[in-house]
Design an enzyme around this catalytic site. Structure first.
Site, PDB file in Angstrom:
ATOM      1  N   GLU A   1       6.284   3.870  17.081  1.00  0.00           N
ATOM      2  CA  GLU A   1       7.072   2.695  16.681  1.00  0.00           C
ATOM      3  C   GLU A   1       7.134   1.664  17.800  1.00  0.00           C
ATOM      4  O   GLU A   1       6.886   1.966  18.955  1.00  0.00           O
ATOM      5  CB  GLU A   1       8.492   3.090  16.277  1.00  0.00           C
TER       6      GLU A   1
ATOM      7  N   GLU B   1       5.812   4.046  20.868  1.00  0.00           N
ATOM      8  CA  GLU B   1       4.552   3.516  20.301  1.00  0.00           C
ATOM      9  C   GLU B   1       3.711   4.618  19.642  1.00  0.00           C
ATOM     10  O   GLU B   1       2.781   4.327  18.895  1.00  0.00           O
ATOM     11  CB  GLU B   1       3.668   2.842  21.372  1.00  0.00           C
TER      12      GLU B   1
END
Lengths: 355, 355
Positions: free
Chosen positions: A179, A322
Site C-alpha cells: 500500500e 508498499e
C-alpha cells in the site's frame, strides 16, 4: 459473485495435503525438520494449492494507493501530495517495491483505489502495471465522522476480490499485498486499537517518522476518531468504513479473493496486516492462505499478527510498506518450496539414514 | 604469505564509506531508515569493498567437509559414513545447499579438508566444485587426546585462506561458509563452552536429532574432552586443534582470508560461527567483514553470535548447516544492496520530502 456466496465458498486447507508433503520432506537428505520454517512454508503451499508439486512461476504484488482525510490533522511527517507522486514513482519503477519485486521476480500492479488526484486527467490510464479503480477521492477526515460509507468500503473490498479473481485466472501463483497512502498508519492504528482491545498509546507508532509532539497529537486524533464514530468491534466492515481506508479495504478484499481462489497471499507490514485482520474477522478461514512477510518496526504490528495468529517470515526492522516486505519474503517462501521439490531423497542419493 | 604478515594486513573497514552510503540512502524515495537492516547491509558492503557501487554478480558458498574421531563416542544420530555420502550428494547437486545456492545464484565449492574417505581412490579429483585439500583423514577422538596437532590446525586454516585468495582473484564478490561432518556439533559445542565460558549443558544441542540419553552422553563427552585436553582459552589455535575440527579450521581460515581480501563473508549456522569465533579471536578486525546468516535452532549458536557481536539476518528455525542459511541470507543482503543502488532519489522522482 455475491459477497456472502463467495465467503461461504472459502474452505480451510486440507491437512491431508500437508501430511503428504511432510512425508516427502522427511525422505529428503537432511535430518528431519532441519530446514525449520522452510518446511512449514512448503507444506502450506501444498495445502493451499492442493498440488503436490506447486509452481510459483508468476508472482505479483498489488500496491493499493489511497488518500486519507485525516492527513489534515497533522498525523504524518510527509505532505499529502506524496501519495500520487509515489504512484508515479511506482509506475516508473524507482520505488522500493519496484526494486525488491524485480529482485524476487514479481510484477508490481499499482491500484488507485482512493487517491485524491486525477490520474486520467494527467494522462494515466489503466495498464498492466496501473489499475484505475478509484472508489473514493481520499477518505473523509475520520476525526469528524466516518472515513467512508459502508457501501464504499464494500466496493473497495470488491475491487480487491476482483483483482484476485483476474490474476488467479491469468495464472499468477502467489500474491503479495502492499500500500501507499500518506497518513495510513493512523487508520491502521485505529483499527488495531478497536479490534485487539489494546490501548491507542500501545499500538501507535511513528509512521514515516514523526517527533514526540506529533506522536501525541496522532494518538489524540485516533482516540477522537474512535469516539466520534463508535465503530462496532463485532462488525469488521463497520470498523473498516468508519476508521479505515480505501487501500486497507482493497487489501482485505484481495486476501478474501486469494483464499477463494486457493492462492497463497503474502501480507506485507502494519497497514497490510490491518487489512488482513479485517479479512480474517470477516472469514477466519482466510488465515490458512496467509503468509506474514515480516515484523514491522511499527509498534502496533505485533498485536495484529498475534490476534490473527501469524508468525512473520522476516524481522529486518523495515517500515516502508508498499509491499517491500512481501516481495522479499516471497524469495524465502520460494526457497522453502525448492527445498521440498528439488532435494534428493536418501534413497536417490544413497545416503544412510539415522542409526 | 606468512600467517602473521597476512593477519597484520587486515584493517577495520573505513567508516567514511559507510557514511557516504548513508547519505545516498537518505536521498532515496522512502522515509529515512525505513528499509531497516537492508540499509545496514548495503552500508557494510560499501565499507568492506571500498566501492560506492558494489557488485555481487559472482557468489560462492564453500562447504568444508571433515570427519571427527569423537563420532565413535555415540554423539550423533547418524553414522559416520554419511560424511562422504553427503559429499557425493553435494557434487551431484541434490543436497539442501545445492538447492538454496541455485536459488541465490551462488556456486557451491565442496572442500575435502578432513574426510576419512579416499575420494581419489573412488575416482574423484579436484574440480571446479570439488577441492581435494585433505589435511587429516578425520580428527582423532578428542575424548582421548587432541583432535589435531597445532600444525594440522594451522594447515587447515591456510587451506581456507588459500581458497579465499583464489576465489577473490577469480572475481567472486561474496563468500558463504558451510560444512558437513557427522558429529561436528560436538567440537563446536566444546569450542563454545571454552571460549564463551558458558556451561556445557547450556550450549549443547541435539545436532541432527539425538534423544535425551544421547544428549546426556554428548554433554559428558564434551566435558571429558575439555578435561583431557585443557585447551588454553587465550590461544584460539590451541582450542581449535585440541577440541575442534578440520572443517571448523578451514572456515576460520576462509573468514581470515575474506577479510584480507576485503570480501564480505556470510557465516552460516552453529558450526560455521564456531569457526568465525576462532577467526575473530585470532584477529578481531575480521568481524567487520562478517554477516551472520541466521539464528540456528542449535542452542549454543546464540552465545557465539553474542560473543562476536553479530545479529543474524534470518531466524527460520533452521539447523541443517552445509551453508544453507548463508545462501538464503545472501539473497536478503543482495536485496539491501539493490535498494541502495536502484531506488530513485526524491529529486529524480520529483517526490516531496518531509514537511
Amino acid at each position: 459473485m455475491e459477497l456472502n456466496t463467495l465467503l461461504s465458498s472459502i474452505k480451510n486447507t486440507n491437512g491431508k495435503f500437508a501430511e503428504e508433503a511432510q512425508n516427502r520432506l522427511d525422505s529428503l537428505t537432511k535430518p528431519q525438520g532441519s530446514m525449520g520454517r522452510l518446511e512449514e512454508f512448503a507444506k502450506q503451499l501444498v495445502a493451499i494449492t492442493e498440488n503436490q508439486m506447486p509452481v510459483l512461476d508468476k508472482k505479483v504484488v498489488f500496491t493499493f494507493a489511497g488518500d486519507h482525510g485525516v492527513a489534515e490533522e497533522g498525523v504524518s511527517a510527509f505532505p499529502k501530495e506524496v501519495t500520487p507522486q509515489m504512484v508515479m514513482n511506482f509506475i516508473n519503477g524507482g520505488a522500493g517495491i519496484n526494486v525488491l519485486a524485480r529482485h524476487a521476480g514479481a510484477e508490481v500492479v499499482v491500484v488507485d483505489i482512493g487517491v485524491d488526484y486525477d490520474f486520467a486527467g494527467a494522462g494515466l490510464k489503466s495498464s498492466s502495471t496501473f489499475v484505475s479503480s478509484k472508489i473514493v477521492s481520499g477518505t473523509k477526515n475520520m476525526r469528524k465522522g466516518p472515513a467512508m460509507t459502508r457501501d464504499e468500503a464494500v466496493k473497495c473490498i470488491q475491487v480487491g476480490i476482483g483483482l484476485a479473481d483476474e490474476y488467479a485466472k491469468k495464472g499468477y501463483k502467489i500474491f503479495g499485498t502492499g500500500e501507499m497512502g500518506i497518513a495510513n498508519t493512523t487508520p491502521s492504528s485505529a483499527i488495531t486499537a478497536v479490534l485487539t482491545g489494546k490501548s491507542v498509546e500501545d499500538i501507535t507508532g511513528r509512521g514515516t517518522g514523526i517527533n514526540d509532539d506529533a506522536w501525541k497529537n496522532k494518538v489524540q486524533v485516533i482516540k477522537d476518531s474512535i469516539a466520534a464514530n463508535k465503530p462496532d468491534k463485532n462488525d469488521p466492515v463497520d470498523v473498516l468504513s468508519k476508521i479505515g481506508g480505501a487501500e486497507i479495504a482493497g487489501i482485505a478484499g484481495l486476501i478474501i479473493g486469494a483464499a477463494a481462489n486457493k492462492t497463497p497471499v503474502v501480507i506485507d507490514g502494519f497497514i497490510s496486516t490491518a487489512g488482513a485482520l479485517i479479512a480474517y474477522l470477516i472469514e477466519p478461514k482466510t488465515r490458512d492462505y496467509m503468509f506474514a512477510a515480516h515484523m514491522s518496526q511499527e509498534v502496533g504490528h505485533k498485536s495484529i499478527l498475534e490476534k490473527i495468529g501469524l508468525r512473520p517470515v522476516l524481522d529486518l526492522d523495515m517500515r516502508l510498506g508498499e509491499g517491500t516486505g512481501a516481495a522479499l519474503a516471497m524469495l524465502i517462501i520460494e526457497g522453502g518450496l525448492k527445498i521440498y521439490k528439488e532435494m534428493a531423497t536418501f534413497a536417490e542419493a544413497a545416503v544412510a539414514g539415522k542409526k
